[in-house]
Design an enzyme around this catalytic site. Structure first.
Site, PDB file in Angstrom:
ATOM      1  N   HIS A 186       1.607   4.751   5.820  1.00 48.16           N
ATOM      2  CA  HIS A 186       1.350   3.360   6.182  1.00 48.16           C
ATOM      3  C   HIS A 186       0.169   3.216   7.136  1.00 48.16           C
ATOM      4  CE1 HIS A 186       5.894   2.928   5.288  1.00 48.16           C
ATOM      5  NE2 HIS A 186       5.186   2.721   4.192  1.00 48.16           N
ATOM      6  N   PRO A 220       0.839  -1.206   0.000  1.00 47.71           N
ATOM      7  CA  PRO A 220       0.000   0.000   0.000  1.00 47.71           C
ATOM      8  C   PRO A 220       0.869   1.249   0.000  1.00 47.71           C
ATOM      9  CG  PRO A 220       0.048  -0.979   2.188  1.00 47.71           C
ATOM     10  CD  PRO A 220       0.766  -1.933   1.285  1.00 47.71           C
ATOM     11  N   ASN A 230       9.664  -6.801   5.946  1.00 45.56           N
ATOM     12  CA  ASN A 230      10.234  -6.790   4.608  1.00 45.56           C
ATOM     13  C   ASN A 230      11.513  -5.957   4.556  1.00 45.56           C
ATOM     14  OD1 ASN A 230       9.835  -7.334   1.625  1.00 45.56           O
ATOM     15  ND2 ASN A 230       9.930  -5.093   1.598  1.00 45.56           N
ATOM     16  N   GLU A 231      12.542  -6.530   3.942  1.00 37.76           N
ATOM     17  CA  GLU A 231      13.808  -5.858   3.657  1.00 37.76           C
ATOM     18  C   GLU A 231      14.292  -5.015   4.840  1.00 37.76           C
ATOM     19  OE1 GLU A 231      13.217  -3.903  -0.111  1.00 37.76           O
ATOM     20  OE2 GLU A 231      13.194  -5.810  -1.196  1.00 37.76           O
ATOM     21  N   ASP A 276       6.384  -9.677  -7.585  1.00 37.00           N
ATOM     22  CA  ASP A 276       5.741  -8.667  -6.748  1.00 37.00           C
ATOM     23  C   ASP A 276       5.013  -7.688  -7.672  1.00 37.00           C
ATOM     24  OD1 ASP A 276       5.193  -7.599  -4.218  1.00 37.00           O
ATOM     25  OD2 ASP A 276       6.880  -6.215  -4.302  1.00 37.00           O
ATOM     26  N   GLU A 319      10.435 -11.858  -4.162  1.00 39.29           N
ATOM     27  CA  GLU A 319      10.387 -10.666  -5.007  1.00 39.29           C
ATOM     28  C   GLU A 319      11.379 -10.906  -6.137  1.00 39.29           C
ATOM     29  OE1 GLU A 319      10.537  -6.771  -3.305  1.00 39.29           O
ATOM     30  OE2 GLU A 319       9.165  -7.270  -1.663  1.00 39.29           O
ATOM     31  N   LEU A 340       2.086   5.243   0.905  1.00 41.54           N
ATOM     32  CA  LEU A 340       2.146   6.076   2.103  1.00 41.54           C
ATOM     33  C   LEU A 340       0.856   6.878   2.243  1.00 41.54           C
ATOM     34  CD1 LEU A 340       5.809   7.381   1.697  1.00 41.54           C
ATOM     35  CD2 LEU A 340       4.984   5.870   3.531  1.00 41.54           C
ATOM     36  N   GLY A 370      11.722  -1.387  -8.960  1.00 42.69           N
ATOM     37  CA  GLY A 370      10.941  -0.173  -9.155  1.00 42.69           C
ATOM     38  C   GLY A 370       9.614  -0.432  -9.820  1.00 42.69           C
ATOM     39  N   TRP A 371       8.607  -0.793  -8.997  1.00 47.02           N
ATOM     40  CA  TRP A 371       7.323  -1.197  -9.576  1.00 47.02           C
ATOM     41  C   TRP A 371       6.674  -0.063 -10.366  1.00 47.02           C
ATOM     42  CZ3 TRP A 371       2.403   0.669  -9.301  1.00 47.02           C
ATOM     43  CH2 TRP A 371       2.127   1.635  -8.305  1.00 47.02           C
TER      44      TRP A 371
END
Length: 648
Positions: A57, A53, A179-180, A347, A297, A55, A303-304
């Site tokens: 969050h 989602p 995540n990451e 992803d 991923e 920002l 960079g989606w």
């Protein structure tokens, strides 16, 4: 003797460095499949996607529970035969709120309940990252009381969903760490290396308190070589020989290792990075050699949101097919591999935004139709989602495939490749039957070309029984490219009803057949493969009975006079389907088919054109049935009534 992982890496180096035969021009390509030689188990390890989602969050609920996301998840779930089953989602714990009352923490799960229920309704599971800071309550996991409070919250949450949906469902979830973590996007939490290990123990023990059947893994990051990625390597070391914060035991459970390795535009680069990182892990921690490896991923490019034309087209779909085939052949079926590769996830379930309707890393093209009152949303299935439907037709046993050019075997970095399989029928379902599926891709990764490759496909030792049929599915950038049609319309922000109808006609593969398979069990086909393209040959023996009943019919209203109808094929028990017939009746008595074009996907947008704006043409009764390759129709679903306005 060389370690096996080095043998595979030398193969990859050969793919990059060895001179390749000229792959274009009048040379002779051939693909040979012998159905009598099952090779390896073929697990469908690619049935996963994910999204994040935007920002802020703490407003994730506005995105996760939106009408747009409801429709997006319906499209994800429409891939036949559970072709996508997991949606890995960031910031899920932001959907929980916390209040302190009389010194005790009180949790509100309303928003998270809503998202989990939506996934459940769509027969999807969450890739559940234990990520987020409910109500901004937590600050530092080096504070003992907060570690205990986190553990309690995780235990309560996990037990809640076991009680609501049952262990059979929740035990399928992949619970995962933040995540990451080495990117330090912690939402106002302070995470040191020891603090992250405390957090891990709290997650692990909280899940165990609910049930020891729940899976938990991590670290969900790139794990660059030390001294980089200190949280990643620190966590692996902690799981190997650290002290459990709660029990004092040495070593903490790690059910799978999740890493992120993307392609930088190259399919083989994904595997190259996976091998390098897993080798480092196995060298440092030999006890982890058999642990399942996830690349959750594994996208061709970081960079989606970066617009790329190839992401709009079959170019992306063909590359996804190529990456999956490479993983099966180089990592999973390869006897030299020491990697227990278990899951690959793209992803790519994000929602695009204006003006990048097709070109971001998404499965659908979203159009926010702000020119209507009220505004509404429309979606188009992109080829990268359609190819997941073709992959779903593959069976559970891999067949050996020889891909040749001029008499020489092509390596796994060639533009042309194939993955072949068989399916053995279940004795429990008369609708099921023997099948073979051969996936053929022509992909130069993110590049396109005007070249067309001629391929001779030789199929031998197939069943010699009567009634065998084959169907050819085909994706290419000219005939199955809604983006091309949208460009031809002038790239409208608000396509018309007719624009959408024409774009949707290009969503599905080109289909040839069903055609009787030669009785002697041998078939030779000449195929013309544009670059890029994907073919799937599906061969089916005639089943004893028709498909079983369709169920789960439901509706998502779009706007006045338009509705998305979805259904489930989980009980149909046949992949040899020519189409689903979607039928409509105003009075529940006289029905007519409303999907003029055959489809094996489980969603259909009904948008009949009318000059009378006051006339609702979509209120009435809907029923759906499956029709197999022999024209035998299964039982209709129970009729379901839709009343326009009731669902708004």
């Amino acid at each position: 003797m060389k370690p096996r992982i080095f043998v595979i890496m030398s193969v990859l180096q050969h793919c990059y460095s060895s001179p390749q035969p000229q792959e274009h021009g009048p040379q002779s390509y051939s693909i040979a499949v012998d159905a009598s030689k099952p090779q390896k188990e073929l697990k469908h390890f690619w049935r996963s996607t994910g999204f994040c989602p935007p920002l802020p969050h703490n407003k994730a609920d506005l995105f996760d529970l939106s009408k747009d996301q409801e429709l997006n998840l319906a499209y994800v779930a429409s891939v036949p035969h559970n072709g996508i089953e997991q949606v890995r989602i960031h910031w899920l714990l932001e959907l929980i709120s916390i209040r302190e009352i009389n010194g005790k923490l009180q949790y509100t799960f309303t928003s998270l309940d809503g998202l989990i229920h939506r996934l459940w309704q769509n027969e999807l599971t969450p890739g559940f990252e234990l990520m987020g800071n409910p109500s901004g309550y937590f600050t530092n996991f080096e504070e003992k009381i907060q570690v205990f409070e986190w553990k309690e919250m995780i235990a309560i949450m996990a037990q809640r969903y076991i009680d609501m949906y049952g262990m059979a469902y929740v035990s399928k979830w992949n619970f995962e760490t933040w995540n990451e973590p080495d990117h330090h996007d912690f939402d106002n939490l302070t995470f040191t290396v020891p603090g992250f290990q405390n957090y891990y123990d709290a997650c692990s023990e909280g899940l165990k308190e609910a049930s020891t059947l729940l899976k938990f893994g991590g670290p969900g990051g790139s794990c660059h070589p030390p001294p980089h990625s200190p949280i990643c390597w620190g966590l692996l070391n902690h799981c190997s020989n650290g002290t459990n914060f709660f029990t004092g035991e040495i070593g903490i459970r790690l059910d799978y290792i999740a890493i992120h390795k993307k392609g930088a535009g190259s399919s083989l680069h994904i595997i190259e990075q996976e091998l390098d990182t897993v080798h480092q892990i196995q060298k440092r921690f030999p006890e982890f050699q058999s642990i399942p490896i996830y690349n959750d991923e594994a996208d061709p490019l970081v960079g989606w949101a970066i617009p790329q034309v190839w992401r709009a087209e079959v170019t992306y779909a063909a590359m996804v097919a190529k990456v999956i085939s490479q993983h099966q052949n180089l990592l999973i079926a390869n006897p030299e591999s020491t990697i227990n590769f278990t899951l690959l996830s793209n992803d790519n379930a994000f929602l695009n935004y204006h003006p990048n309707y097709f070109t971001q890393r998404t499965l659908t093209a979203r159009f926010q139709m702000n020119n209507t009152k009220p505004p509404h949303v429309q979606m188009i299935r992109k080829p990268v989602l359609t190819v997941m439907g073709l992959l779903a037709l593959l069976g559970e046993k891999q067949l050996e495939v020889d891909v040749m050019l001029g008499g020489k075997t092509l390596d796994w970095n060639s533009t042309l490749g194939a993955l072949a399989s068989i399916h053995e029928p279940s004795d429990h379902h008369s609708s099921d039957s023997w099948q073979s599926a051969i996936l053929i891709y022509n992909s130069d990764d993110i590049r396109t070309s005007l070249d067309v490759t001629t391929v001779t496909v030789n199929l031998t030792h197939f069943p010699t029984q009567r009634g065998l049929m084959y169907v050819i599915y085909h994706l290419n950038n000219n005939e199955t490219n809604p983006y091309l049609q949208w460009k031809n319309f002038g790239r409208p922000d608000f396509p018309t009803v007719d624009n959408f109808r024409i774009m949707r006609e290009m969503e599905d593969p080109v289909v040839k057949g069903p055609t009787p398979f030669p009785a002697e069990g041998t078939l030779i086909l000449k195929l013309q493969l544009p670059l890029p393209s994907v073919y799937l040959l599906h061969i089916c023996a005639k089943p004893k009975g028709p498909p079983n009943q369709v169920n789960g019919v439901s509706f998502i209203p779009l706007t006045l006079g338009q509705v998305a109808i979805s259904w489930t094929d989980g009980c149909v028990n046949s992949k040899c389907l020519k189409t689903f017939d979607v039928e409509f009746s105003i009075d529940g008595k006289v029905y007519k088919r409303i999907n003029e074009k055959d489809t094996i996907f489980t969603i259909f947008v009904y948008a009949p054109f009318s000059k009378r704006k006051d006339l609702s043409q979509v209120s009435g009764f809907y029923r759906i049935r499956a029709v197999n390759y022999w024209g035998k129709a299964g039982k209709y679903s129970n009729p379901v009534k839709y009343v326009e306005g009731k669902y708004y």
